[in-house]
Design an enzyme around this catalytic site. Structure first.
Site, PDB file in Angstrom:
ATOM      1  N   GLU A 309       4.410   0.121   5.618  1.00 29.36           N
ATOM      2  CA  GLU A 309       3.127  -0.505   5.954  1.00 29.36           C
ATOM      3  C   GLU A 309       1.920   0.319   5.533  1.00 29.36           C
ATOM      4  OE1 GLU A 309       5.471   0.658   8.014  1.00 29.36           O
ATOM      5  OE2 GLU A 309       4.645   1.696   9.755  1.00 29.36           O
ATOM      6  N   GLU A 334       5.399  -6.090   7.904  1.00 37.12           N
ATOM      7  CA  GLU A 334       4.493  -5.052   7.385  1.00 37.12           C
ATOM      8  C   GLU A 334       3.033  -5.420   7.658  1.00 37.12           C
ATOM      9  OE1 GLU A 334       6.082  -2.492   6.822  1.00 37.12           O
ATOM     10  OE2 GLU A 334       8.021  -3.449   6.527  1.00 37.12           O
ATOM     11  N   HIS A 337       2.013  -4.588  11.106  1.00 35.00           N
ATOM     12  CA  HIS A 337       1.717  -3.160  11.265  1.00 35.00           C
ATOM     13  C   HIS A 337       0.225  -2.853  11.082  1.00 35.00           C
ATOM     14  CE1 HIS A 337       5.294  -0.888  12.095  1.00 35.00           C
ATOM     15  NE2 HIS A 337       5.976  -1.362  11.072  1.00 35.00           N
ATOM     16  N   GLU A 356       7.041   0.205  16.295  1.00 36.06           N
ATOM     17  CA  GLU A 356       8.000  -0.773  15.778  1.00 36.06           C
ATOM     18  C   GLU A 356       8.313  -1.915  16.745  1.00 36.06           C
ATOM     19  OE1 GLU A 356       8.566  -1.017  12.804  1.00 36.06           O
ATOM     20  OE2 GLU A 356       8.006   0.967  12.048  1.00 36.06           O
ATOM     21  N   ASP A 413      13.084  11.517  11.503  1.00 36.32           N
ATOM     22  CA  ASP A 413      13.723  10.340  10.919  1.00 36.32           C
ATOM     23  C   ASP A 413      14.916   9.853  11.779  1.00 36.32           C
ATOM     24  OD1 ASP A 413      13.588   8.674   8.598  1.00 36.32           O
ATOM     25  OD2 ASP A 413      15.516   9.505   7.980  1.00 36.32           O
TER      26      ASP A 413
HETATM   27 ZN   LIG Z   1       8.047  -1.424  10.853  1.00 37.13          ZN
END
Ligand SMILES: [Zn+2]
Length: 639
Positions: A309, A334, A337, A356, A413
Site C-alpha cells: 500500500e 490496498e 490502506h 491489517e 516480518d
Molecule cells: Zn494489507
C-alpha cells in the site's frame, strides 16, 4: 543502557500502576504530598508517552526525531547499487547530542551537517534483522545531517531484475519493498512505523527508463533520466518506495491510473477499470481520500506480496490480472490502506493488526458496496478458512495468535500472518454485530479522523474505543480476550455464504459420483466459488477423478493464479503427474510468498516431490525477492 531503559519502560506499560502502588501501601503516602505531581508525571504520564517504544528500531525520537528526508540517489543497473545522499532534517529536544539512525546492508561514507561540519559517527555491531545502528554526534547547532552512502548487493529491500525477468525482456527493472523493516537497507533512516516525516527525492536513472515513487509521479518519461518527487504528508519510513523500469502510464479516471511495462499495461488497465468506483465507495464509507491521486503499478511476477500500500501508488503483483476482474479485491484492500495503515498507522509491529484487521474489514465493505453482500460474504468465508488454517499452523505457538504481538528479538516480518488480517477483521465484525453497523461506521469514521497522520498503539486504540463507542445495555466486546488471548473467543459466529452453499451442493453431487464434471452447473461462478470448490475436494482423489476435473475445467493451465494455486495444493498429495510441469513453471515465474511458501511446504512433505522441490528452489531462488528468499531459506534449512 538503552536495553535496560526500554525493558523498564515496557515493564511499566504492562503493569497496572494503581494496583501496584495500592498493594505497596504507598498510595496514601502520596495522596497529599507535594511530590504528587512529579509522581504522576514520572510514573503515569512519562510511561504513557513512551508506550510506543519500538523494539525494531534504534531511533530515540524523544531526543532527536527526523521530520523531513531529502533523498538524492543515482540508480546504477550495471553495478546494481543506488548511491548518493540522504539529508535528514531534525527535531531536536533541548540538550540532545546524538542522532540514532537505523541502517542495514549499507555502505556509509561520510556525514555532514547543515553548517558544513563533518560529523563523527560510528556503526554499532550488526544485529539480526535490525542491522547496524548508526550513532551520529551532533553539533549544538546542527539542524540537519546529510549522510553520503551507497546500497550494497545485500540490500534486502531492493530487487534488481535482469531484462529476462521482466515482461518485455528488453530492459532491467528495480523495485523496493520497505515493510516491515527493510527501508533501512536502502535509506539510512529512523525506520519505525511510529516516526513520521515528509520527504522529497531526486532520482537519476538511465534515460530509457522511468522512475515512480510513493509520492507525486510523472506520467511521461523525462528527457534526461532525472525525476523529482515530493510527499508533503508525513509518513513512516516503510511507506517510502521506488520502482524503475520500462513503464507506461494509462489513465483510468481523473485521479486514478495504472503503471506497467508497455506489454502489460493495457491488460492491467482493463483489469483495474473499477478503481474510481472503489475510491468513491471507500469515501462514502469512511471519509475523503487524503492523498490526491490513487495509482497502481503492476510489477514483474517476482514481487513478494499481493500488493503493497505505498501511498499514492499501490505496488501490485501481476498475479491479480485474471482477465475477468475477479481478483481485484486485492486493490480494494490496498486502497483501504489509504485510511487504515497509511493515515492511521500501527505504532510498532506488535500492533500490526491495527493496520491489517481494519484494512480487511474495510476492503470487504468496499466489495460489498460494489458487488453486493452475497459477494463479500464469499470473501469473508474464504478469509475465515485461511484463519482456521493459520491457527492450526501456529498451534505450537499460541502466543503468535494474539492480536497484540510480542516480537522483541524476532524479525518483525514474523507477525505478518493471517492473525493480524483475519482475526483482526473478525474482531471488528464482532463489534459491528454487537453495536450495529451505523454505530460502528460512525466510530470508524471518527477514528480515522481523530488519528489521521498519527501512529498509535493497540492500547491507545482500546482507550479510544471504550471512550467513543457507546455500548447497548449488557453488551461486552470481550476486547481483552480478542487482543491478549490466543485463538478465537468462544461463541464467535462463523461467517456464512449462500453462494457457497450452492457450490457445496454441486461438489457433493460430484463426490457422490452422481454427476460427472461435465454435468455440474457452474455457470457464472467467480474465482471465489471455484476456490470454495477446489479447497473442499476430497483429500484423496483417484487419477481418474483428477483427470476428469482437469479436462473439464482446465485448472492446471488456468490463467488465474489463485485457482492454479488452490488446484496444485489439492493435487500435490495425490501424485497428479500431469500438473508437475505447470507447477514447476508457476514456481519459477511467481515470487509471491503467499503462493510459493505453501506449495514448497506441501511438496517437501510429499515423498515423490520433495527432491523436486529442492531442485526447483535452487534454480528459482535468484529470481525471488529477499523477503521470499528469507522465508524459503528457513523452510528448506529446517527440512
Ligand atoms: Zn494489507
Amino acid at each position: 543502557m538503552e536495553q535496560v531503559f526500554s525493558k523498564v519502560l515496557s515493564l511499566f506499560s504492562k503493569i497496572d500502576l494503581t494496583k501496584l502502588v495500592e498493594q505497596a501501601s504507598l498510595w496514601r503516602l502520596f495522596c497529599f504530598h507535594p511530590m504528587r505531581l512529579s509522581f504522576y508525571l514520572l510514573f503515569f504520564l512519562f510511561p504513557a508517552l513512551m508506550l510506543a517504544h519500538d523494539t525494531h528500531s534504534c531511533a530515540k525520537p524523544q531526543e532527536v526525531a527526523v521530520r523531513h528526508l531529502a533523498l538524492k540517489l543515482t540508480v546504477d543497473f550495471e553495478k546494481k547499487i543506488a548511491s548518493g545522499s540522504a539529508q535528514l532534517q531534525l527535531d531536536r529536544k533541548q540538550g540532545s547530542k546524538e542522532l540514532w539512525v537505523d541502517t542495514r546492508q549499507l555502505n556509509i561514507q561520510s556525514i555532514t551537517d547543515d553548517l558544513g561540519n563533518k560529523l563523527k559517527f560510528d556503526l554499532q555491531s550488526d544485529k539480526p534483522w535490525l542491522g547496524k545502528a548508526l550513532r551520529i554526534e551532533l553539533n549544538d547547532l546542527s539542524k540537519s545531517v546529510t549522510i553520503f552512502y551507497a546500497t550494497t548487493s545485500e540490500s534486502a529491500a531492493l530487487q534488481w531484475l535482469n531484462p529476462e525477468q521482466t515482461e518485455g525482456k528488453k530492459h532491467p527493472f528495480l523495485f523496493t519493498q520497505g515493510q516491515a523493516i527493510l527501508s533501512r537497507t536502502w535509506i539510512p533512516i529512523q525506520d519505525s512505523p511510529g516516526i513520521r516525516f515528509t520527504w522529497e527525492a531526486e532520482i537519476t536513472t538511465p534515460k530509457e527508463l522511468m522512475v515512480v515513487m510513493s509520492g507525486n509521479n510523472p506520467q511521461e518519461r523525462s528527457e534526461n533520466g532525472v525525476y523529482k518527487f515530493r510527499m508533503n504528508q508525513p509518513v513512516p519510513a516503510y511507506l517510502v518506495a521506488l520502482a524503475v523500469g520500462d513503464l507506461q502510464f494509462i489513465s483510468l479516471s481523473e485521479r486514478t491510473g495504472v503503471y506497467a511495462e508497455p506489454s502489460m499495461a493495457p491488460r492491467a488497465a482493463s483489469e483495474l477499470a473499477d478503481m474510481e468506483k472503489m475510491l468513491v465507495a471507500a469515501e462514502a464509507l469512511y471519509g475523503k481520500y487524503q492523498w490526491g491521486r490513487y495509482d497502481v503499478i503492476v510489477l514483474p511476477p517476482s514481487f513478494p506480496f499481493g500488493g503493497m500500500e505505498n501511498p499514492r501508488l499501490t505496488f501490485a503483483t501481476p498475479t491479480i490480472i485474471a482477465g475477468d476482474r475477479s481478483l481485484t479485491s486485492l486493490i480494494a484492500h490496498e486502497l483501504a490502506h489509504s485510511w487504515s495503515g497509511n493515515l492511521v498507522t500501527n505504532a510498532t509491529w506488535d500492533d500490526f493488526w491495527l493496520n491489517e484487521g481494519f484494512t480487511v474489514y474495510f476492503e470487504r465493505r468496499i466489495m460489498e458496496s460494489l458487488y453486493g453482500k452475497d459477494y463479500s460474504d464469499m470473501l469473508a468465508v474464504l478469509g475465515y478458512q485461511d484463519l482456521i488454517e493459520t491457527l492450526e499452523d501456529l498451534k505450537d505457538h499460541p502466543e503468535d495468535t494474539r492480536l497484540k504481538l510480542s516480537l522483541e528479538n524476532r524479525d518483525a516480518d514474523d507477525g505478518m500472518t493471517d492473525i493480524a488480517y483475519e482475526k483482526g477483521c473478525l474482531f471488528l465484525v464482532s463489534i459491528e454485530k454487537k453495536v450495529g453497523r451505523d454505530a460502528f461506521d460512525a466510530f470508524v469514521k471518527s477514528y480515522f479522523k481523530e488519528y489521521a497522520f498519527k501512529s498509535i498503539t493497540t492500547e491507545e486504540f482500546l482507550k479510544y474505543l471504550s471512550r467513543q463507542l457507546k455500548l447497548p445495555e449488557g453488551v461486552q466486546l470481550q476486547t481483552n480476550e480478542w487482543i491478549y488471548s490466543a485463538g478465537i473467543p468462544a461463541g464467535t459466529s462463523t461467517p456464512k455464504s449462500a453462494r457457497f452453499e450452492q457450490v457445496d451442493a454441486v461438489l457433493a453431487s460430484w463426490v457422490s459420483g452422481n454427476t460427472p464434471s461435465v454435468g455440474l452447473v457452474v455457470d457464472g461462478w467467480t474465482t471465489h466459488e471455484w476456490l470454495q470448490f477446489i479447497r473442499h475436494l476430497p483429500e484423496t482423489m483417484t487419477q481418474e477423478q483428477m483427470k476428469e476435473l482437469d479436462a473439464t475445467f482446465g485448472f492446471t493451465r488456468s490463467g488465474n493464479s489463485e485457482i492454479q494455486f488452490a488446484w496444485f495444493m489439492a493435487v500435490i498429495p495425490n501424485a497428479f503427474l500431469q500438473a508437475d510441469n505447470s507447477l514447476e513453471s508457476f514456481l519459477k515465474k511467481v515470487g509471491r510468498r503467499k503462493f510459493v511458501l505453501p506449495l514448497y511446504t506441501a511438496m517437501l512433505k510429499n515423498e515423490r516431490l520433495s527432491a523436486k522441490a529442492k531442485e526447483i528452489y535452487q534454480s528459482a531462488r535468484s529470481g525471488y525477492h529477499a523477503v521470499t528468499v528469507q522465508t524459503l531459506d528457513e523452510l528448506f534449512s529446517s527440512k
